[in-house]
Design an enzyme around this catalytic site. Structure first.
Site, PDB file in Angstrom:
ATOM      1  N   CYS A  32       0.835  -1.210   0.000  1.00 58.82           N
ATOM      2  CA  CYS A  32       0.000   0.000   0.000  1.00 58.82           C
ATOM      3  C   CYS A  32       0.872   1.264   0.000  1.00 58.82           C
ATOM      4  CB  CYS A  32      -0.915  -0.053   1.227  1.00 58.82           C
ATOM      5  SG  CYS A  32      -1.775   1.479   1.585  1.00 58.82           S
ATOM      6  N   CYS A  35      -0.042   3.885   2.595  1.00 57.58           N
ATOM      7  CA  CYS A  35       0.367   3.426   3.926  1.00 57.58           C
ATOM      8  C   CYS A  35       1.821   3.804   4.191  1.00 57.58           C
ATOM      9  CB  CYS A  35       0.211   1.906   4.050  1.00 57.58           C
ATOM     10  SG  CYS A  35      -1.480   1.317   3.877  1.00 57.58           S
TER      11      CYS A  35
END
Length: 108
Positions: A32, A35
């Site tokens: 991600c 993230c």
């Protein structure tokens, strides 16, 4: 990421739900991009405000039960738990100033 402890499905209740201070859980995954953007910001916030709120990370790929229980459908999702309940949810990567604003009731 080394500054913020990881939490697993097995540890979640003891470390998060039964904590005597608020806990921010960063639901994230290796793949991600957003993230990875928010991770250093959370490290900074943990250093600055770790006395008031505990910061932990949960890898959603390795720990599918807890994210499913809390209907985490997008990552990064930051949930703040207090008294065993979700009291704040922030979805998506945000700049530090926005996170500080969103978390102000917990970090003073």
């Amino acid at each position: 990421m080394a500054d913020i402890a990881a939490v697993t499905d097995a540890e979640f209740e003891a470390q998060v739900l039964k904590s005597d201070k608020p806990v921010l859980v960063d639901f994230w995954a290796e793949w991600c991009g957003p993230c990875r953007q928010v991770s250093p910001i959370l490290d900074e916030l943990a250093k600055e405000h770790g006395d008031k709120i505990t910061f932990v990370k949960m890898n959603v790929d390795e720990n599918p039960v807890t994210p499913n229980n809390y209907r985490v459908t997008g990552i990064p999702t930051l949930n703040v738990y207090s008294g065993g309940e979700v009291v704040k949810t922030i979805v998506g990567a945000k700049p530090k100033s926005a996170l500080v604003r969103e978390l102000s009731e917990f970090i003073g």
